[in-house]
Design an enzyme around this catalytic site. Structure first.
Site, PDB file in Angstrom:
ATOM      1  N   HIS A 123       0.914  -1.355   0.098  1.00  0.00           N
ATOM      2  CA  HIS A 123       0.043   0.014  -0.154  1.00  0.00           C
ATOM      3  C   HIS A 123       0.951   1.331   0.060  1.00  0.00           C
ATOM      4  O   HIS A 123       0.281   2.320  -0.180  1.00  0.00           O
ATOM      5  CB  HIS A 123      -1.045   0.090   1.244  1.00  0.00           C
ATOM      6  CG  HIS A 123      -1.933  -1.076   1.319  1.00  0.00           C
ATOM      7  ND1 HIS A 123      -2.881  -1.215   0.119  1.00  0.00           N
ATOM      8  CD2 HIS A 123      -2.336  -1.946   2.136  1.00  0.00           C
ATOM      9  CE1 HIS A 123      -3.443  -2.375   0.469  1.00  0.00           C
ATOM     10  NE2 HIS A 123      -3.340  -2.633   1.520  1.00  0.00           N
ATOM     11  N   ASP A 160      -2.959 -10.661  -2.496  1.00  0.00           N
ATOM     12  CA  ASP A 160      -3.414 -10.165  -1.318  1.00  0.00           C
ATOM     13  C   ASP A 160      -4.799  -9.772  -1.514  1.00  0.00           C
ATOM     14  O   ASP A 160      -5.209  -9.258  -2.736  1.00  0.00           O
ATOM     15  CB  ASP A 160      -2.492  -8.955  -0.916  1.00  0.00           C
ATOM     16  CG  ASP A 160      -3.072  -8.495   0.697  1.00  0.00           C
ATOM     17  OD1 ASP A 160      -2.236  -8.640   1.579  1.00  0.00           O
ATOM     18  OD2 ASP A 160      -3.972  -7.788   0.705  1.00  0.00           O
ATOM     19  N   HIS A 162      -6.284  -7.279  -0.570  1.00  0.00           N
ATOM     20  CA  HIS A 162      -6.524  -5.647  -0.663  1.00  0.00           C
ATOM     21  C   HIS A 162      -5.609  -5.327  -2.124  1.00  0.00           C
ATOM     22  O   HIS A 162      -4.567  -6.037  -2.215  1.00  0.00           O
ATOM     23  CB  HIS A 162      -5.984  -5.043   0.481  1.00  0.00           C
ATOM     24  CG  HIS A 162      -6.764  -5.401   1.647  1.00  0.00           C
ATOM     25  ND1 HIS A 162      -6.269  -6.298   2.691  1.00  0.00           N
ATOM     26  CD2 HIS A 162      -7.931  -4.796   2.270  1.00  0.00           C
ATOM     27  CE1 HIS A 162      -7.012  -6.526   3.688  1.00  0.00           C
ATOM     28  NE2 HIS A 162      -8.249  -5.447   3.217  1.00  0.00           N
ATOM     29  N   ASP A 243      -4.725 -12.784   3.169  1.00  0.00           N
ATOM     30  CA  ASP A 243      -6.009 -12.555   3.890  1.00  0.00           C
ATOM     31  C   ASP A 243      -7.043 -12.722   2.942  1.00  0.00           C
ATOM     32  O   ASP A 243      -8.273 -12.454   3.394  1.00  0.00           O
ATOM     33  CB  ASP A 243      -5.868 -11.125   4.396  1.00  0.00           C
ATOM     34  CG  ASP A 243      -5.027  -9.834   3.235  1.00  0.00           C
ATOM     35  OD1 ASP A 243      -4.594 -10.584   2.340  1.00  0.00           O
ATOM     36  OD2 ASP A 243      -5.061  -8.781   3.638  1.00  0.00           O
TER      37      ASP A 243
END
Length: 306
Positions: A123, A160, A162, A243
């Site tokens: 991120h 991931d 996200h 995740d």
């Protein structure tokens, strides 16, 4: 196969009850040491150098992350904090990827490397630490590989749950680095639509909540893996976030442990065909400790088997 880690990565403490806890890394390391007592070569990750960080991050962000800190917690944003040990952790997390690149590029018997590090990175943008991430570990390593070894086709694969908005933003105008991501729709950082194409080097697919392993596998098999194959990466990076697992409290994609192992094996096959088998994987998310242990083992097993 190599595993890069460093005790300093346990020193980043974002506070009690924060999901990105030091215990995550302890569990991963314990699982890998227990499952593969003789098959992995463990190496201490060096700290990244300033010039390596500066390939992708502005000096203001670097100075902010590395500043000396006396208070137990310093808030960067709603979910991102630093502690007195965070600077060292971030340096070694970034340095692990750089060292892994050198290993797979230069050592005949080291084609694969897994970086068991934290904080995660995908991120973090050029100028902003966010979403639990301080430096963008995968981006730093990819930019190093591009510049140091003159590679023209580097793939970063991000499964991931996200979207890796930072990785995409850093490379969206760089045709030498291609970014491929599946991620759950409606989640932080609310980016990564299929319309975001960069200079033709960005491929995003949003998956709805509850997709499960069947849709996850089909999406990769039918849409993503053929594009990676066509790109013919000379070096393949994996932003290995777990995740998307069905037990993870941060999302609802409902992927299972075996699905991560399957995808890793498919990526290794592509690396074998186009990049002499060279894969550098870096730990990203994953917040259910049992799932994180299982998925890390499945992921590393696939890296070993390929």
């Amino acid at each position: 196969m190599l595993v890069f880690t460093h005790p300093a990565c346990l020193g980043h403490d974002p506070g009690a009850d924060h999901p990105e806890s030091p215990e995550r890394l302890r569990e991963v390391i314990a699982a890998l040491r227990g499952e593969f007592p003789d098959q992995l070569q463990w190496r201490e990750a060096p700290p990244a150098k300033l010039g390596e960080l500066a390939r992708v991050h502005c000096r203001e962000l670097i100075d902010d992350v590395l500043q000396a800190q006396a208070q137990p917690l310093r808030r960067i944003d709603l979910d991102t904090f630093t502690s007195p040990g965070s600077a060292s952790a971030a340096l070694h997390a970034a340095g692990a990827g750089v060292a892994a690149v050198d290993a797979v590029m230069l050592e005949d018997n080291a084609r694969r490397a897994f970086c068991a590090v934290r904080p995660p990175g995908h991120h973090a943008t050029a100028d902003t630490a966010m979403g639990f991430c301080l430096f963008n570990n995968a981006a730093i390593a990819a930019a190093y590989a591009r510049d140091k070894y003159g590679l023209e086709r580097i793939a970063i694969v991000d499964f991931d749950v996200h979207h890796g908005n930072g990785t995409q933003a850093i490379f969206e105008t760089d045709p030498q680095v291609a970014y491929y991501s599946t991620h759950q729709s409606g989640l932080f950082p609310y980016s990564g639509s299929m319309r975001e194409r960069g200079v033709g080097n960005i491929c995003n697919i949003l998956l709805p909540p509850g997709s499960g392993g069947f849709r996850f596998r089909n999406t990769w098999a039918d849409e993503m893996l053929p594009q990676i194959e066509d790109f013919r990466p000379q070096l393949l990076f994996i932003s290995a976030g777990f995740d998307a697992h069905m037990r993870d409290p941060q999302a609802d994609l409902m992927v299972e442990t075996e699905d991560f192992g399957w995808l890793t094996a498919e990526l290794v096959s592509i690396a074998n065909r186009h990049g002499s088998g060279r894969v550098v994987s870096l730990l990203e998310g994953g917040y259910d400790l049992q799932a994180l242990r299982e998925c890390s083992v499945a992921h590393v097993q696939a890296l070993l088997d390929g």
